[in-house]
Structure formats: C-alpha cells, structure tokens
Design a protein around this motif. Sequence first.
Motif, PDB file in Angstrom:
ATOM      1  N   PRO A  31       0.832  -1.210   0.000  1.00 50.12           N
ATOM      2  CA  PRO A  31       0.000   0.000   0.000  1.00 50.12           C
ATOM      3  C   PRO A  31       0.863   1.257   0.000  1.00 50.12           C
ATOM      4  CG  PRO A  31       0.086  -0.923   2.205  1.00 50.12           C
ATOM      5  CD  PRO A  31       0.791  -1.904   1.304  1.00 50.12           C
ATOM      6  N   ASP A  32       0.375   2.305  -0.645  1.00 50.19           N
ATOM      7  CA  ASP A  32       1.072   3.586  -0.615  1.00 50.19           C
ATOM      8  C   ASP A  32       0.932   4.212   0.775  1.00 50.19           C
ATOM      9  OD1 ASP A  32       1.741   3.429  -3.314  1.00 50.19           O
ATOM     10  OD2 ASP A  32      -0.125   4.417  -3.934  1.00 50.19           O
ATOM     11  N   ILE A  98      -0.347  -7.502   7.268  1.00 52.70           N
ATOM     12  CA  ILE A  98      -1.498  -6.986   8.021  1.00 52.70           C
ATOM     13  C   ILE A  98      -1.066  -5.901   9.002  1.00 52.70           C
ATOM     14  CG2 ILE A  98      -3.211  -7.568   9.792  1.00 52.70           C
ATOM     15  CD1 ILE A  98      -3.368 -10.376   8.467  1.00 52.70           C
ATOM     16  N   ASN A  99      -0.049  -6.195   9.792  1.00 53.61           N
ATOM     17  CA  ASN A  99       0.389  -5.278  10.848  1.00 53.61           C
ATOM     18  C   ASN A  99       0.867  -3.944  10.294  1.00 53.61           C
ATOM     19  OD1 ASN A  99      -0.176  -7.307  12.666  1.00 53.61           O
ATOM     20  ND2 ASN A  99       1.955  -7.967  12.878  1.00 53.61           N
ATOM     21  N   HIS A 100       1.687  -4.002   9.259  1.00 51.40           N
ATOM     22  CA  HIS A 100       2.228  -2.755   8.711  1.00 51.40           C
ATOM     23  C   HIS A 100       1.176  -1.926   7.983  1.00 51.40           C
ATOM     24  CE1 HIS A 100       6.088  -4.741   9.578  1.00 51.40           C
ATOM     25  NE2 HIS A 100       6.551  -3.503   9.665  1.00 51.40           N
ATOM     26  N   TRP A 104       0.879   2.070   9.234  1.00 51.34           N
ATOM     27  CA  TRP A 104       1.058   3.306   8.460  1.00 51.34           C
ATOM     28  C   TRP A 104      -0.117   4.261   8.658  1.00 51.34           C
ATOM     29  CZ3 TRP A 104       5.727   2.473   8.155  1.00 51.34           C
ATOM     30  CH2 TRP A 104       6.301   1.362   7.555  1.00 51.34           C
ATOM     31  N   THR A 105      -1.319   3.721   8.753  1.00 49.53           N
ATOM     32  CA  THR A 105      -2.486   4.591   8.919  1.00 49.53           C
ATOM     33  C   THR A 105      -2.645   5.069  10.364  1.00 49.53           C
ATOM     34  OG1 THR A 105      -4.038   2.758   9.340  1.00 49.53           O
ATOM     35  CG2 THR A 105      -3.673   3.410   7.034  1.00 49.53           C
ATOM     36  N   ASN A 106      -2.021   4.360  11.290  1.00 46.45           N
ATOM     37  CA  ASN A 106      -2.045   4.767  12.705  1.00 46.45           C
ATOM     38  C   ASN A 106      -1.142   5.968  12.967  1.00 46.45           C
ATOM     39  OD1 ASN A 106      -2.346   1.539  14.436  1.00 46.45           O
ATOM     40  ND2 ASN A 106      -3.927   2.903  13.637  1.00 46.45           N
ATOM     41  N   LEU A 107      -0.328   6.343  11.968  1.00 47.43           N
ATOM     42  CA  LEU A 107       0.613   7.457  12.113  1.00 47.43           C
ATOM     43  C   LEU A 107       0.201   8.615  11.213  1.00 47.43           C
ATOM     44  CD1 LEU A 107       3.981   5.437  11.972  1.00 47.43           C
ATOM     45  CD2 LEU A 107       2.633   6.043  13.998  1.00 47.43           C
ATOM     46  N   SER A 108       0.530   9.826  11.638  1.00 44.70           N
ATOM     47  CA  SER A 108       0.201  11.003  10.839  1.00 44.70           C
ATOM     48  C   SER A 108       1.092  12.165  11.239  1.00 44.70           C
ATOM     49  CB  SER A 108      -1.262  11.397  11.062  1.00 44.70           C
ATOM     50  OG  SER A 108      -1.535  12.664  10.492  1.00 44.70           O
ATOM     51  N   TRP A 207       4.437   8.771  20.207  1.00 43.01           N
ATOM     52  CA  TRP A 207       3.149   9.314  20.636  1.00 43.01           C
ATOM     53  C   TRP A 207       2.859  10.669  19.997  1.00 43.01           C
ATOM     54  CZ3 TRP A 207      -0.310   6.275  22.813  1.00 43.01           C
ATOM     55  CH2 TRP A 207       0.124   5.155  23.514  1.00 43.01           C
ATOM     56  N   ASN A 208       3.904  11.330  19.511  1.00 39.65           N
ATOM     57  CA  ASN A 208       3.721  12.634  18.860  1.00 39.65           C
ATOM     58  C   ASN A 208       3.144  12.530  17.451  1.00 39.65           C
ATOM     59  OD1 ASN A 208       4.924  14.502  20.894  1.00 39.65           O
ATOM     60  ND2 ASN A 208       6.745  13.261  20.525  1.00 39.65           N
ATOM     61  N   VAL A 209       3.099  11.324  16.905  1.00 39.39           N
ATOM     62  CA  VAL A 209       2.585  11.156  15.538  1.00 39.39           C
ATOM     63  C   VAL A 209       1.465  10.120  15.459  1.00 39.39           C
ATOM     64  CG1 VAL A 209       4.640  11.985  14.330  1.00 39.39           C
ATOM     65  CG2 VAL A 209       4.522   9.574  15.032  1.00 39.39           C
ATOM     66  N   ILE A 210       0.874   9.758  16.594  1.00 37.51           N
ATOM     67  CA  ILE A 210      -0.247   8.822  16.572  1.00 37.51           C
ATOM     68  C   ILE A 210      -1.465   9.514  15.962  1.00 37.51           C
ATOM     69  CG2 ILE A 210      -1.850   7.453  17.954  1.00 37.51           C
ATOM     70  CD1 ILE A 210       0.964   6.270  17.780  1.00 37.51           C
ATOM     71  N   ASN A 211      -2.072   8.855  14.998  1.00 37.04           N
ATOM     72  CA  ASN A 211      -3.229   9.386  14.294  1.00 37.04           C
ATOM     73  C   ASN A 211      -4.510   8.958  15.026  1.00 37.04           C
ATOM     74  OD1 ASN A 211      -5.223  10.144  12.501  1.00 37.04           O
ATOM     75  ND2 ASN A 211      -4.328   9.139  10.723  1.00 37.04           N
TER      76      ASN A 211
END
Length: 224
Positions: A31-32, A98-100, A104-108, A207-211
């Motif tokens: 996935p991108d 699955i995990n990755h 990626w979407t859990n981060l922002s 924790w500073n980049v958790i989406n």
Amino acid sequence: MLCRFASAGRSSAKLVAPLGCLVSKQKHTLPDLPYDYAALEPHINAEIMQLHHSKHHAAYVNNLNVVEEKYKEALAKGDVTTQVSLQPALKFNGGGHINHTIFWTNLSPNGGGEPKGELMEAIKRDFGSFANFKEKLTALSVGVQGSGWGWLGYNKEQGRLQIAACANQDPLQGTTGLIPLLGIDVWEHAYYLQYKNVRPDYLKAIWNVINWENVSSRYATCKK
C-alpha cells in the motif's frame, strides 16, 4: 509462540493459533503511504520510513505472495504435509503485511495529543485515564523481548479495550481475537537508525505522531 494480553489490573497468556488457511485469489500489493517519508520527522526520520516501507514491508508482501502460491499448489494436490509446513511462513509474512498496513495509517504528521469522543471515554473507562493507558501500553511495548508489537485492541465479546504484546509478526486478531485499533512496531528496523538500541526513546517519540482520528474510526467501526 505466545502472545501476551494485558489490561488494567491484570494480564494473561493465550496460545497463538495458526493464520487461516484460505488463500487469496489476487496478489497482495504494497500500500502507498498517506504521507511522504519525511513527514513524520523529527520523531521518525525519512530514512527509517523509506527502508521500513519500501524494503521491509515490501518483503513481507512479496514473500506472502510466494507462500500463497505454494499453498495453493499444495491444496490442489491434497498435500497436507506441505500445507502444514507452510503455516509458519504464512503467519509471519501475512502478519507482517497486516500489521504494517495498519501501522502506516495509525501514524500522521498531524497526529499526537489525545483522542476525543467515544474512544477517549472508553480509554478512561477501561484504563482509568489516558495517562494510565499511555503508560501501560508504553511499558508493555518496551518489555517485548526481541521483536514484536504493542497493541491497543477491542474485545468484542466483552465490549472493552485491551492492550496486548505480540511476538514477531503475529497478527493481533488472528492470534488473540482482539480487533486491532493501534499498533506500535518495536522491531529494531522501526527505530534503530535514529534511536539506536534505546527503545524507550522511540516509544516516547512515537506518541507525537499517533493518528487518533484513524484509531477512533477503527473503534467506531468495530463496535457496529
């Protein structure tokens, strides 16, 4: 292999079950990312993100496709011995994909802070406070021996949040039954180039980049 559960006030262990034996009809693809490799700096640098996504995750995808082809052939032949022998590789590479994909979407780059709404209320209900939840998930993730993941998951049967630590690439739902909401990768490839062997510093920074919008959306979906 064991996958450890933990929640507010208690912990238990549960044997890992094999990843399912269904074989996909289509090839899996990488996935991108929804942001640039450098978007999470200074918390996670661009070199880590590029290698993590384009090399490590890509390897899980490629290996999963190869394993599934072999598994499909074994199914067609009725070769149960080969099917069984392929299960570890199927779980490892399938779990890595699955995990990755979740990670990626859990981060922002616009992440951090605290969640709001129903998710925050659930965290307070099940962990006492957001600070207590954050401390428990951080400690659980720091304590993973070797490589693995720290997770916030949803126990649908009990209607409550739980945290769990899984070894290697064991997928949370496939091995514990918990629906994954937030995953923290604590394999060294996720942080070593920037944080060396000091995993606690990486966990403090992430924790500073958790989406939280993504985590909240996952929580709302799994409650339906």
